[in-house]
Design a protein around this motif. Structure first.
Motif, PDB file in Angstrom:
ATOM      1  N   VAL A 121       0.861  -1.181   0.000  1.00 27.34           N
ATOM      2  CA  VAL A 121       0.000   0.000   0.000  1.00 27.34           C
ATOM      3  C   VAL A 121       0.897   1.230   0.000  1.00 27.34           C
ATOM      4  N   THR A 122       0.816   1.999  -1.083  1.00 26.84           N
ATOM      5  CA  THR A 122       1.641   3.195  -1.247  1.00 26.84           C
ATOM      6  C   THR A 122       0.703   4.392  -1.307  1.00 26.84           C
ATOM      7  N   ALA A 123       0.521   5.062  -0.181  1.00 28.44           N
ATOM      8  CA  ALA A 123      -0.466   6.134  -0.056  1.00 28.44           C
ATOM      9  C   ALA A 123       0.192   7.492  -0.274  1.00 28.44           C
ATOM     10  N   THR A 124      -0.622   8.429  -0.790  1.00 32.89           N
ATOM     11  CA  THR A 124      -0.122   9.778  -1.050  1.00 32.89           C
ATOM     12  C   THR A 124      -1.116  10.804  -0.537  1.00 32.89           C
ATOM     13  N   VAL A 125      -0.645  11.713   0.299  1.00 33.64           N
ATOM     14  CA  VAL A 125      -1.447  12.849   0.747  1.00 33.64           C
ATOM     15  C   VAL A 125      -1.310  13.940  -0.302  1.00 33.64           C
ATOM     16  N   THR A 126      -2.422  14.268  -0.960  1.00 30.25           N
ATOM     17  CA  THR A 126      -2.381  15.258  -2.026  1.00 30.25           C
ATOM     18  C   THR A 126      -3.746  15.906  -2.175  1.00 30.25           C
ATOM     19  N   ASP A 127      -3.798  16.944  -2.949  1.00 23.46           N
ATOM     20  CA  ASP A 127      -5.036  17.675  -3.216  1.00 23.46           C
ATOM     21  C   ASP A 127      -5.289  17.589  -4.712  1.00 23.46           C
ATOM     22  N   LEU A 128      -6.387  16.936  -5.104  1.00 24.49           N
ATOM     23  CA  LEU A 128      -6.653  16.749  -6.530  1.00 24.49           C
ATOM     24  C   LEU A 128      -6.910  18.064  -7.248  1.00 24.49           C
ATOM     25  N   ASP A 129      -7.204  19.132  -6.497  1.00 23.22           N
ATOM     26  CA  ASP A 129      -7.362  20.439  -7.127  1.00 23.22           C
ATOM     27  C   ASP A 129      -6.070  20.887  -7.802  1.00 23.22           C
ATOM     28  N   ALA A 130      -4.953  20.350  -7.337  1.00 21.27           N
ATOM     29  CA  ALA A 130      -3.667  20.693  -7.929  1.00 21.27           C
ATOM     30  C   ALA A 130      -3.379  19.874  -9.184  1.00 21.27           C
ATOM     31  N   GLY A 131      -4.318  18.985  -9.563  1.00 17.95           N
ATOM     32  CA  GLY A 131      -4.148  18.154 -10.750  1.00 17.95           C
ATOM     33  C   GLY A 131      -3.982  16.697 -10.385  1.00 17.95           C
ATOM     34  N   PRO A 132      -4.405  15.792 -11.280  1.00 16.88           N
ATOM     35  CA  PRO A 132      -4.373  14.360 -10.976  1.00 16.88           C
ATOM     36  C   PRO A 132      -3.014  13.729 -11.251  1.00 16.88           C
ATOM     37  N   ALA A 133      -1.974  14.196 -10.574  1.00 12.65           N
ATOM     38  CA  ALA A 133      -0.643  13.632 -10.776  1.00 12.65           C
ATOM     39  C   ALA A 133      -0.610  12.229 -10.161  1.00 12.65           C
ATOM     40  N   LEU A 134      -0.417  11.222 -10.992  1.00  5.80           N
ATOM     41  CA  LEU A 134      -0.466   9.847 -10.515  1.00  5.80           C
ATOM     42  C   LEU A 134       0.871   9.442  -9.913  1.00  5.80           C
ATOM     43  N   PRO A 135       0.828   8.608  -8.861  1.00  7.97           N
ATOM     44  CA  PRO A 135       2.087   8.115  -8.296  1.00  7.97           C
ATOM     45  C   PRO A 135       2.747   7.129  -9.237  1.00  7.97           C
ATOM     46  N   ARG A 136       4.050   7.062  -9.159  1.00  7.57           N
ATOM     47  CA  ARG A 136       4.771   6.089  -9.969  1.00  7.57           C
ATOM     48  C   ARG A 136       4.557   4.715  -9.359  1.00  7.57           C
ATOM     49  N   ALA A 137       4.123   3.782 -10.163  1.00  8.04           N
ATOM     50  CA  ALA A 137       3.896   2.426  -9.687  1.00  8.04           C
ATOM     51  C   ALA A 137       5.146   1.587  -9.907  1.00  8.04           C
ATOM     52  N   ALA A 138       5.357   0.629  -9.009  1.00  6.58           N
ATOM     53  CA  ALA A 138       6.494  -0.270  -9.166  1.00  6.58           C
ATOM     54  C   ALA A 138       6.330  -1.113 -10.424  1.00  6.58           C
ATOM     55  N   SER A 139       5.067  -1.404 -10.773  1.00  2.15           N
ATOM     56  CA  SER A 139       4.824  -2.208 -11.959  1.00  2.15           C
ATOM     57  C   SER A 139       3.459  -1.875 -12.541  1.00  2.15           C
ATOM     58  N   GLY A 140       3.343  -1.960 -13.839  1.00  4.87           N
ATOM     59  CA  GLY A 140       2.083  -1.731 -14.531  1.00  4.87           C
ATOM     60  C   GLY A 140       1.591  -3.021 -15.143  1.00  4.87           C
ATOM     61  N   PRO A 141       0.429  -2.977 -15.741  1.00  2.40           N
ATOM     62  CA  PRO A 141      -0.423  -1.808 -15.970  1.00  2.40           C
ATOM     63  C   PRO A 141      -1.135  -1.341 -14.706  1.00  2.40           C
ATOM     64  N   ARG A 142      -1.618  -0.081 -14.761  1.00  2.00           N
ATOM     65  CA  ARG A 142      -2.332   0.514 -13.642  1.00  2.00           C
ATOM     66  C   ARG A 142      -3.818   0.651 -13.991  1.00  2.00           C
ATOM     67  N   LEU A 143      -4.650   0.418 -12.995  1.00  2.00           N
ATOM     68  CA  LEU A 143      -6.069   0.750 -13.084  1.00  2.00           C
ATOM     69  C   LEU A 143      -6.299   1.958 -12.195  1.00  2.00           C
ATOM     70  N   VAL A 144      -6.747   3.065 -12.781  1.00  2.00           N
ATOM     71  CA  VAL A 144      -7.003   4.301 -12.043  1.00  2.00           C
ATOM     72  C   VAL A 144      -8.502   4.398 -11.777  1.00  2.00           C
ATOM     73  N   ALA A 145      -8.898   4.359 -10.518  1.00  2.00           N
ATOM     74  CA  ALA A 145     -10.307   4.406 -10.145  1.00  2.00           C
ATOM     75  C   ALA A 145     -10.647   5.781  -9.587  1.00  2.00           C
ATOM     76  N   PHE A 146     -11.710   6.371 -10.124  1.00  2.00           N
ATOM     77  CA  PHE A 146     -12.223   7.649  -9.627  1.00  2.00           C
ATOM     78  C   PHE A 146     -13.721   7.437  -9.439  1.00  2.00           C
ATOM     79  N   LEU A 147     -14.098   7.051  -8.231  1.00  2.00           N
ATOM     80  CA  LEU A 147     -15.441   6.553  -7.950  1.00  2.00           C
ATOM     81  C   LEU A 147     -16.314   7.614  -7.290  1.00  2.00           C
ATOM     82  N   GLY A 148     -17.580   7.262  -7.082  1.00  2.00           N
ATOM     83  CA  GLY A 148     -18.481   8.109  -6.319  1.00  2.00           C
ATOM     84  C   GLY A 148     -19.069   9.282  -7.071  1.00  2.00           C
ATOM     85  N   SER A 149     -18.822   9.393  -8.365  1.00  2.00           N
ATOM     86  CA  SER A 149     -19.275  10.537  -9.170  1.00  2.00           C
ATOM     87  C   SER A 149     -18.733  11.862  -8.672  1.00  2.00           C
TER      88      SER A 149
END
Length: 328
Positions: A140-168
């Motif tokens: 589990v690699t967690a990041t404290v960030t503010d999405l208002d600053a843009g959706p900068a994704l963390p670097r994953a150790a391995s891909g592919p990545r699934l990016v989930a943006f849930l809840g509408s």
């Protein structure tokens, strides 16, 4: 914290005074605008977060149940299509619904890492501890960030990545903001990555109104909580009894607006900003927009940003949608 250190890491992307500076900027800009507005992010102090969790259980508030229904039915298909090694979640909160995806990707045999992003360090630490206990092989690699600053994704150790943006949560952005968000997200994604996006759908206005104005008044209390936050953080003197909660359907823009209506003429002082704000009787302060989508429109928005929508699933009453998209 009861986690295995080598499997849980927490990164901070925000400068020390980020939230104080952002609150000052947002409030000064919003309360001096016409019409007056505040961003919905300021609902969510500890009290506001608890109120929202209660809202998701109310009979009138269908989105959480509808989205969970879709996830329960389609998570296995998402895992088979994406074969993601890393699950990235934007605005993860408690990560409660995410377990359906984690279970499916684990069963598929591909999952190695979960990378949640959220503004709340406490929420990330609590969820990270629970997930490390529940999934012994998961990083589990967690990041404290503010999405208002843009959706900068963390670097994953391995891909592919699934990016989930849930809840509408995407519905809290207007058209221009969504275009910028989609473009920024597309720029961060690599070939083979996928996006799982939750979106609330256009439906009859009365169902929508009730979802944002429940009979018990929990949503009204949640709406007023933004004034409590300003009173505490900015030494403001908002009289909560002088404002009334409203949920308004904007048919032109197909969105619900949450507003606080001034019951009388009044002046509110915010000493921390050296600001005094006049409200006329029946003047509204808009605190949230919640855009509702149609399949054709949302698909076109994503295609315009460089995504191809590969799947579109709804709950059994066609109230809510999850879509799976890929960068092209």
């Amino acid at each position: 914290m009861n986690t295995t250190p080598e499997r849980f890491t927490l990164h901070h992307r925000l400068p020390e005074h980020h939230f104080t500076d952002a609150l000052h900027t947002d409030v000064l800009k919003g309360l001096t605008a016409t019409p007056k507005t505040l961003p919905p992010k300021w609902f969510y102090d500890a009290r506001g977060s608890r109120l929202f969790e209660t809202i998701t259980t109310l009979p009138e508030y269908y989105p959480t149940r509808a989205e969970r229904e879709i996830l329960a039915r389609q998570a296995g298909e998402v895992a088979r299509r994406t074969r993601a090694r890393t699950l990235v979640e934007l605005g993860s909160g408690s990560s409660a619904k995410t377990r359906l995806l984690l279970d499916a990707l684990t069963a598929e045999g591909t999952l190695e890492e979960y990378a949640p992003l959220d503004v709340s360090r406490d929420a990330l630490e609590e969820a990270g501890a629970a997930l490390c206990r529940a999934y012994p092989d998961l990083r589990v690699t967690a990041t404290v960030t503010d999405l208002d600053a843009g959706p900068a994704l963390p670097r994953a150790a391995s891909g592919p990545r699934l990016v989930a943006f849930l809840g509408s949560t995407i519905g809290n952005l207007d058209r221009a903001q969504r275009a910028a968000f989609h473009a920024g997200l597309r720029a961060e994604m690599a070939p083979g990555d996928a996006l799982l996006l939750g979106a609330d759908l256009v439906k009859d206005p009365e169902t929508l109104r009730r979802a944002y104005d429940d009979a018990l008044g929990v949503t009204a209390d949640f709406n007023l909580n933004v004034l409590r936050v300003l009173n505490r953080e900015l030494e403001a003197d908002f009289d909560l009894s002088a404002f009334a909660h409203r949920a308004v359907w904007d048919a032109r823009d197909e969105r619900v607006e949450m507003r606080l209506r001034s019951r009388r003429p009044q002046t509110v002082k915010l000493p921390a900003l050296d600001l005094a704000v006049d409200f006329a009787r029946d003047e509204d302060l808009r605190t949230e927009i919640s855009v509702k989508f149609r399949r054709s429109g949302l698909t076109a928005e994503l295609e315009g940003a460089g995504f191809a929508v590969r799947a579109w699933w709804t709950d059994h009453r066609d109230r809510f949608a999850l879509l799976l998209a890929e960068p092209v």
